[in-house]
Structure formats: C-alpha cells, structure tokens
Design an enzyme around this catalytic site. Structure first.
Site, mmCIF file in Angstrom:
data_model
loop_
_atom_site.group_PDB
_atom_site.id
_atom_site.type_symbol
_atom_site.label_atom_id
_atom_site.label_comp_id
_atom_site.label_asym_id
_atom_site.label_seq_id
_atom_site.Cartn_x
_atom_site.Cartn_y
_atom_site.Cartn_z
ATOM 1 N N ASP A 270 -18.951 23.307 -23.582
ATOM 2 C CA ASP A 270 -18.864 22.361 -22.467
ATOM 3 C C ASP A 270 -20.264 21.943 -22.001
ATOM 4 O OD1 ASP A 270 -16.140 22.415 -22.579
ATOM 5 O OD2 ASP A 270 -15.810 23.238 -20.579
ATOM 6 N N HIS B 65 -13.568 24.186 -22.604
ATOM 7 C CA HIS B 65 -13.357 25.340 -21.706
ATOM 8 C C HIS B 65 -14.025 26.620 -22.209
ATOM 9 C CE1 HIS B 65 -10.810 22.589 -19.687
ATOM 10 N NE2 HIS B 65 -9.904 22.567 -20.641
ATOM 11 N N GLU C 161 -17.757 29.616 -16.938
ATOM 12 C CA GLU C 161 -16.345 29.975 -16.917
ATOM 13 C C GLU C 161 -16.239 31.089 -15.880
ATOM 14 O OE1 GLU C 161 -14.363 27.972 -18.684
ATOM 15 O OE2 GLU C 161 -16.224 27.083 -19.432
#
Length: 207
Positions: free
Chosen positions: A157, A152, A14
């Site tokens: 993920d 997310h 991220e």
DNA sequence: TGCCAGGCCCTCTTTAGGGCCTT
C-alpha cells in the site's frame, strides 16, 4: 529552504482497529523513501502488539496471530522506523488515520519526528473529482499504476501510494509546466476548495 | 458481551446529518 513534494517518506500502517484512543495498536508498518521522484529506500516490518488481533483484521490484512507472535515488539520496530523517517516530510492515503497511529506509537517510546504530513486522498479528491471513489485501489487502477503485492499490506500500500503521489505530481507539472512542487503547495492543495484548484495551482506554480 | 474514531466535505447547511476514507 523550500521542501520538495518529490522528496518524502510515504507510509502505511496496518492496525488492530481504527482508533489508537480506543486502545488500537499498529501491527505492521510499510514505507518508501522517495528522493527527487525516485524510490530510494524501503522499510517494512510486522510488530507484535502484545495481544491477539480479531478475525476481521486477520482476514482483512492477511496478517495472522501466528505471524505476529514471531514479530518484534512495537517498541523495537517504531524505534527503527523513527530513524527511517529522519527529517523527511510524510505522505499517506487518508493521512489523518496514519498520523494518529504514528503519533500514538512514537509517544509510547518517547520519540518524535520533525516532518509534516500531506494526504494523497485529499489531493486525489481535487485532481480526480470525477473518479468513482477515492479509495487507494480505485485510484491505482485509474492511473494504471502497477499492482505489486497485496492491497491491505503495509509495504504494498505504501508503494502504491508513493506511485499515486508521483503520478499526481507529474499530472500537475505537466498541466502547469512546472518543474517541481513545494511540499507546502500539496498541503494547501488538499484544503483548497475544488472550484479553486486550477486558480490556486496556476497562481503558485510559475513555469 | 458488545461496542468503539475522526477529519473532510456535501447539502435538503451553519441551531445538522450523513457519506467517504483509513484498519
């Protein structure tokens, strides 16, 4: 030694935005190590990029400025993560994105890695040409992969990408009656014209 | 304040443009 596509590190970042060249930084890394088709280790950490993140990224990821204020620095986390990667080959969904951030963050701490990348999205485009789209979430639901945690977030993920990867390896093994698939075959598959996928795999994977 | 990328891949293509993916 031929490296096996079933023994890899699957990772997901991220970040504050789309481009490390424009100054964007990683804010979370999640990864799973797969050995012989089984998840054996997990790695997850938030990391403090040294600046505030946008409201868009807060709502997109659920990661807040407050959470990052308490997190260790990118330098600290990436040093540990380089150790986790070791000499393994790497897999990510839309790997060109994660590779850019991995390279940029490791370059900042003068660290390197030896493995090569393969992209689960490019492989999925060849194996599921008729899917409505090739977003991670769509492919996970299409393959009835268990959804554990939030989309997310880095570890969720990475875990779902790992299961998608294993599911694609199983599909190929079943169709071509192969027992294992060299990592390099998955890399080449990702660049094979869609019309030639069966010919390529049939030629390279002998039962 | 406002704006930002890059690689792949298709097609009404290659002297290009635009959608898909990732945050």
């Amino acid at each position: 030694m031929t490296r096996n596509a079933a023994s890899v590190v699957v990772l997901d970042f991220e970040t504050t935005g789309l481009s490390p060249d424009q100054g964007d930084r990683a804010i979370e890394i999640g990864a799973v190590r797969i050995e012989e088709g089984r998840v054996t280790e997990r790695f997850q950490s938030l990391m403090n990029p040294g600046r505030r993140i946008s409201g868009f990224i807060e709502s997109y990821t659920g990661i807040t400025n407050k959470m990052l204020a308490r997190a260790p620095s990118c330098k600290e986390v990436m040093h540990d993560f380089a150790g986790f990667i070791g000499g393994y080959d790497l897999v990510a969904h839309n790997a060109s994105f994660d590779k850019r951030f991995l390279d940029a963050e490791l370059q900042r701490i003068r660290c390197d890695y030896r493995g090569e990348f393969a992209c689960s999205m490019l492989v999925a485009r060849r194996l599921y040409p008729d899917a409505p789209n090739h977003k991670l979430e769509t492919l996970v639901r299409l393959n009835r992969i268990e959804v554990n945690g939030d989309f997310h977030r880095a570890l969720s993920d990475a875990e779902m990408t790992a299961n998608l990867w294993l599911s694609m390896l199983a599909k190929i093994n079943k169709q071509f009656r192969s027992r294992s698939i060299p990592f390099g075959v998955m890399q080449k598959l990702a660049k094979t014209p869609k019309a030639s996928v069966e010919t390529y795999l049939g030629g390279v994977l002998k039962p």
